[in-house]
Design a protein around this motif. Structure first.
Motif, PDB file in Angstrom:
ATOM      1  N   PRO A  74       0.827  -1.209   0.000  1.00  0.00           N
ATOM      2  CA  PRO A  74       0.000   0.000   0.000  1.00  0.00           C
ATOM      3  C   PRO A  74       0.866   1.266   0.000  1.00  0.00           C
ATOM      4  O   PRO A  74       2.034   1.234   0.409  1.00  0.00           O
ATOM      5  CB  PRO A  74      -0.785  -0.119   1.309  1.00  0.00           C
ATOM      6  N   VAL A  75       0.270   2.341  -0.451  1.00  0.00           N
ATOM      7  CA  VAL A  75       0.970   3.626  -0.431  1.00  0.00           C
ATOM      8  C   VAL A  75      -0.061   4.746  -0.376  1.00  0.00           C
ATOM      9  O   VAL A  75      -1.155   4.621  -0.914  1.00  0.00           O
ATOM     10  CB  VAL A  75       1.902   3.799  -1.660  1.00  0.00           C
ATOM     11  N   GLU A  76       0.301   5.826   0.302  1.00  0.00           N
ATOM     12  CA  GLU A  76      -0.567   6.999   0.411  1.00  0.00           C
ATOM     13  C   GLU A  76      -0.020   8.144  -0.411  1.00  0.00           C
ATOM     14  O   GLU A  76       1.191   8.313  -0.537  1.00  0.00           O
ATOM     15  CB  GLU A  76      -0.644   7.452   1.880  1.00  0.00           C
ATOM     16  N   ASP A  77      -0.919   8.939  -0.942  1.00  0.00           N
ATOM     17  CA  ASP A  77      -0.587  10.199  -1.611  1.00  0.00           C
ATOM     18  C   ASP A  77       0.445  10.045  -2.722  1.00  0.00           C
ATOM     19  O   ASP A  77       1.356  10.863  -2.856  1.00  0.00           O
ATOM     20  CB  ASP A  77      -0.098  11.237  -0.587  1.00  0.00           C
ATOM     21  N   PHE A  91      -3.298   3.915  -2.568  1.00  0.00           N
ATOM     22  CA  PHE A  91      -3.413   2.561  -3.120  1.00  0.00           C
ATOM     23  C   PHE A  91      -3.500   1.540  -1.998  1.00  0.00           C
ATOM     24  O   PHE A  91      -2.802   1.655  -0.982  1.00  0.00           O
ATOM     25  CB  PHE A  91      -2.193   2.238  -3.989  1.00  0.00           C
ATOM     26  N   ASN A  92      -4.312   0.501  -2.226  1.00  0.00           N
ATOM     27  CA  ASN A  92      -4.411  -0.577  -1.255  1.00  0.00           C
ATOM     28  C   ASN A  92      -3.224  -1.532  -1.401  1.00  0.00           C
ATOM     29  O   ASN A  92      -2.348  -1.336  -2.242  1.00  0.00           O
ATOM     30  CB  ASN A  92      -5.758  -1.310  -1.376  1.00  0.00           C
ATOM     31  N   ASN A 105      -3.550   9.758   6.819  1.00  0.00           N
ATOM     32  CA  ASN A 105      -2.535   9.118   7.652  1.00  0.00           C
ATOM     33  C   ASN A 105      -2.846   7.640   7.853  1.00  0.00           C
ATOM     34  O   ASN A 105      -2.607   7.097   8.910  1.00  0.00           O
ATOM     35  CB  ASN A 105      -2.444   9.812   9.017  1.00  0.00           C
ATOM     36  N   GLU A 106      -3.362   6.993   6.847  1.00  0.00           N
ATOM     37  CA  GLU A 106      -3.717   5.589   6.957  1.00  0.00           C
ATOM     38  C   GLU A 106      -2.551   4.745   6.449  1.00  0.00           C
ATOM     39  O   GLU A 106      -2.112   4.896   5.314  1.00  0.00           O
ATOM     40  CB  GLU A 106      -4.979   5.321   6.121  1.00  0.00           C
ATOM     41  N   ALA A 107      -2.039   3.857   7.284  1.00  0.00           N
ATOM     42  CA  ALA A 107      -0.877   3.047   6.912  1.00  0.00           C
ATOM     43  C   ALA A 107      -1.195   2.119   5.743  1.00  0.00           C
ATOM     44  O   ALA A 107      -0.358   1.890   4.880  1.00  0.00           O
ATOM     45  CB  ALA A 107      -0.396   2.240   8.111  1.00  0.00           C
TER      46      ALA A 107
END
Length: 181
Positions: A74-77, A91-92, A105-107
């Motif tokens: 997974p990755v944020e932003d 992305f999940n 701020n979701e891991a």
């Protein structure tokens, strides 16, 4: 000697000829009318299929950016559509778009509610068209519903029997295009 009735020119139609023409036009109308009625439904089906194709293309483009820049997990932003925050995608773990929230701020981002469905739709289309909401009162093109685990359904407002489903675990986009179901 000439017959006086044969020298006159006859013009116009007889009553029998007019009745025959009206009957033929009536038969043609009965045969052709259903074809024209289906044009509206055909246009709606084509609209939904075209929107689904564009949505799938945007998802695939996002997935390609994720594969090149991240490749795993997974990755944020992640900047996908330019460098502005409005083009960042979360992305999940499977590498498919799950959310679009600036300063999240979701891991491990997951698509797990209707707001996630709307945010993915809006970041993929990068604008207000086609429009989407989760409210029946809004006059948008599609109504978003969180329908199952990691799955969104986007119902077409003009014909609620037409919908687009997005499964963020698989990256699949399917269309229910039976206007009579």
């Amino acid at each position: 000697m000439l017959n006086p009735s044969s020298s006159k020119s006859q013009s116009g139609f007889t009553l029998i000829e007019l009745v025959v023409v009206i009957i033929i036009l009536g038969i043609l109308a009965v045969i052709a009318l259903p074809k024209f009625i289906n044009l509206s439904e055909d246009a709606q089906v084509s609209t939904v299929k075209g929107t689904a194709g564009a949505f799938k293309s945007g998802l695939d483009l996002s997935r390609a950016v994720w594969a090149v820049k991240v490749g795993n997990g997974p990755v944020e932003d992640l900047p996908v559509f330019g460098t502005a925050q409005s083009g960042e995608v979360d992305f999940n773990a499977n590498g498919w778009p799950a959310q679009h929230y600036i300063h999240g701020n979701e891991a491990s981002p997951k698509l797990d509610n209707v707001d996630d469905c709307i945010s993915v739709w809006q970041v993929i289309f990068q604008g207000d068209e086609p429009s989407v909401s989760n409210n029946n009162a809004d006059e948008t093109d599609y109504k978003a519903i969180y329908s199952a685990t990691a799955t969104c359904t986007f119902n077409y407002r003009e014909n609620t029997n037409l919908s687009i489903q997005y499964n963020s675990n698989l990256g699949s986009v399917t269309v229910d295009s039976d206007p009579n179901s």
